[in-house]
Design a protein around this motif. Structure first.
Motif, short mmCIF file in Angstrom:
data_model
loop_
_atom_site.label_atom_id
_atom_site.label_comp_id
_atom_site.label_asym_id
_atom_site.label_seq_id
_atom_site.Cartn_x
_atom_site.Cartn_y
_atom_site.Cartn_z
N ASN A 8 0.84 -1.19 0.00
CA ASN A 8 0.00 0.00 0.00
C ASN A 8 0.88 1.24 0.00
OD1 ASN A 8 -2.29 -1.57 0.17
ND2 ASN A 8 -2.57 -1.26 2.37
N THR A 66 -4.38 1.33 -2.30
CA THR A 66 -4.02 -0.07 -2.46
C THR A 66 -3.56 -0.30 -3.90
OG1 THR A 66 -6.31 -0.64 -3.00
CG2 THR A 66 -5.66 -0.75 -0.68
N VAL A 100 -8.13 -6.95 -0.71
CA VAL A 100 -7.64 -5.59 -0.77
C VAL A 100 -8.31 -4.78 0.32
CG1 VAL A 100 -7.45 -3.53 -2.16
CG2 VAL A 100 -7.25 -5.78 -3.23
N SER A 101 -7.57 -3.94 1.00
CA SER A 101 -8.13 -3.16 2.09
C SER A 101 -9.34 -2.37 1.64
CB SER A 101 -7.08 -2.19 2.64
OG SER A 101 -7.65 -1.29 3.54
N THR A 140 -2.21 -5.08 3.00
CA THR A 140 -3.29 -5.01 2.04
C THR A 140 -4.55 -5.69 2.54
OG1 THR A 140 -2.41 -7.00 1.01
CG2 THR A 140 -1.78 -4.88 0.07
#
Length: 509
Positions: A328, A341, A424-425, A444
């Motif tokens: 990130n 991200t 993914v965040s 992430t």
């Protein structure tokens, strides 16, 4: 704006229509629908980028006027995520123009009827046909970092957006254009501070405010990264639209008027801090995220990117790399971390038949402000994920998590091995202990809840302009002469004193 991305990719038009006024907050909503032009058959597309070389511009005095109580609406179209275009009219009766709205410059200019071959294909202003025209005659000239430029003279007339008339607005009639061929906009309307105005004229938004056409000296942008969505975004004059962001707004004071420049506590890639106590500007006229060369190189190296001399951008081997292997990138602004991200900072071009190429949107440029400080340019790839508010009265910029933060582009199955198992965040921000503290690493897959004391602002009497994104950049430099940067259809990099770099893609787009 910093950088305008010229491209033979599909050109996306946004057909904008005015929707009903929202209940209870006097916000006028303008919906945007996208329509695609036929695909280009060319196997080469070019992205011209601009590098900023800011110089000091003499400050001009400006008498601030109190607010009034009304609202203004504007329609914007999206030119393939390069620049944001809306319709305005100048004169009486109105003469219509497609305008690029740019937070990286302050002047308003359109082609003049006195312009000949270099203005072919553009709408032109004819002062002889306007009963409200007032002559000014001062010369006007702007040179952009991509090598393009415009010149002409100043005039005064009424400028109208969605029926809201701004009287006695000084603007430039351009009689000569260089490097503008193929642009979809007729001219530019700058939304930066008066310091960047070429001859000390009051910028359009300041006139709108001082004439009582809006109740707050605020404008705000929502940019939608989803190019397949009906709405490409919106621009609101007079307030902010709380339906376009979540959580609270983080405000940061402007550190130097001219651009919308503010301090950044730190920038980090993964757990590594690559920059601390630096500065940035928010620029709708820049597609990419631009920063000092050494810091940008550190980010790209950390993600395993390789410099491509042909395109002059960094590429990531997305055929071999998994998303989980990419870090990130976090910008700490105030006491809050704003996270991007991997799929939010990679620009994926191509298709199955021609192949894909993945570009990093982090691009180097050693740009200095009038105090000699290097600064970052947070262009559309940042603003897609964070709603932005520009407050002239309090001289501050605000950011909040966009409702489009979690949108991710569709990725072909041939890219990012094992990416399907990568999370993914979905959280864009986290709070740090102090405004200058370095934030901890966020993987992430991690998410953290953000709590910010800053209260969300409400919109009173605002004008909303729906926007769509287009890759272009126009940012005006701080110089003794007015310069607004623009680029031809390609990833935009915003500032006005910038060099142009051509990016050639050996793939059909």
């Amino acid at each position: 704006m910093m950088l305008k991305v010229a491209s033979t990719l599909l050109v996306m038009f946004i057909i904008v229509h005015l929707c009903e006024n929202s209940v209870g907050n006097d916000i006028f909503r303008i919906a945007i629908r996208r329509a695609r032009r036929p695909s280009s058959n060319k196997t080469n597309s070019t992205i011209s980028t601009k590098i900023i070389a800011n110089r000091q511009k003499s400050l001009s005095s400006y008498a601030k006027t109190s607010l009034a109580t009304s609202s203004v609406n504007e329609n914007l179209t999206n030119e393939f995520d390069v620049y944001f275009i809306g319709e305005i009219s100048i004169g009486t009766p109105p003469q219509n123009f497609r305008i690029d709205f740019d937070t990286g410059s302050s002047d308003l200019w359109v082609p003049s009827s006195q312009c000949q071959w270099s203005c072919n294909g553009f709408n032109k202003y004819n002062s002889a046909e306007s009963t409200t025209y007032v002559a000014n005659g001062e010369t006007f000239s702007i040179s952009y970092g991509d090598g393009s430029s415009v010149s002409g003279f100043l005039s005064v007339d009424v400028v109208t957006i969605n029926g809201m008339a701004v009287k006695s607005q000084t603007f430039a009639e351009c009689t000569y254009l260089v490097g503008m061929t193929g642009d979809k906009n007729d001219g530019i309307l700058g939304l930066a501070f008066p310091n960047l105005a070429s001859d000390g004229e009051k910028p359009f938004f300041y006139n709108m405010w001082s004439q009582g056409l809006i109740s707050q000296a605020i404008f705000s942008f929502y940019l939608n990264p989803d190019t397949s969505a009906t709405s490409g975004g919106e621009l609101i004059f007079g307030g902010a639209d709380s339906s376009k962001y979540t959580g609270s707004i983080t405000y940061i004071s402007v550190s130097l008027e001219g651009y919308w420049e503010f301090p950044i506590a730190s920038v980090r890639v993964g757990s590594k801090i690559v920059s601390s106590s630096t500065y940035a500007i928010a620029d709708t006229g820049t597609t990419l995220i631009i920063g000092p060369t050494a810091q940008i190189n550190s980010i790209n190296i950390a993600m395993g990117a390789t410099y491509d001399s042909q395109s002059q951008m960094y590429t990531v081997d997305c055929h071999k790399r998994s998303l989980s292997s990419l870090p990130n990138v976090t910008f700490t602004i105030g006491d809050r971390a704003f996270i991007l991200t991997p799929l939010q900072y990679l620009w994926i071009l191509g298709d199955q038949s021609t192949g894909y190429i993945c570009y990093s949107v982090f691009s180097p440029s050693d740009s200095e402000d009038s105090n000699g400080n290097l600064f970052w340019i947070l262009g559309d790839y940042f603003l897609y994920r964070y709603y932005s508010i520009f407050d002239i009265n309090k001289k501050r910029v605000g950011f909040a998590t966009s409702i489009s933060y979690d949108w991710m582009p569709t990725v072909d199955s041939s890219l990012f091995p094992t990416s399907s198992t990568t999370t993914v965040s979905t959280t864009s921000t986290m709070k740090t202990t102090t405004s200058t503290a370095r934030t901890t690493t966020v993987s992430t897959t991690s998410t953290m809840k953000t709590t910010i004391s800053t209260a969300r602002t409400t919109t009173v009497s605002t004008t909303k302009i729906e926007l769509s994104s287009t890759t272009t950049t126009r940012t005006q430099p701080l110089t003794t002469t007015t310069t607004i940067t623009e680029t031809s259809p390609s990833p935009k990099r915003g500032n006005s004193t910038v060099h142009k770099r051509a990016i050639h893609f050996p793939y059909a787009l």
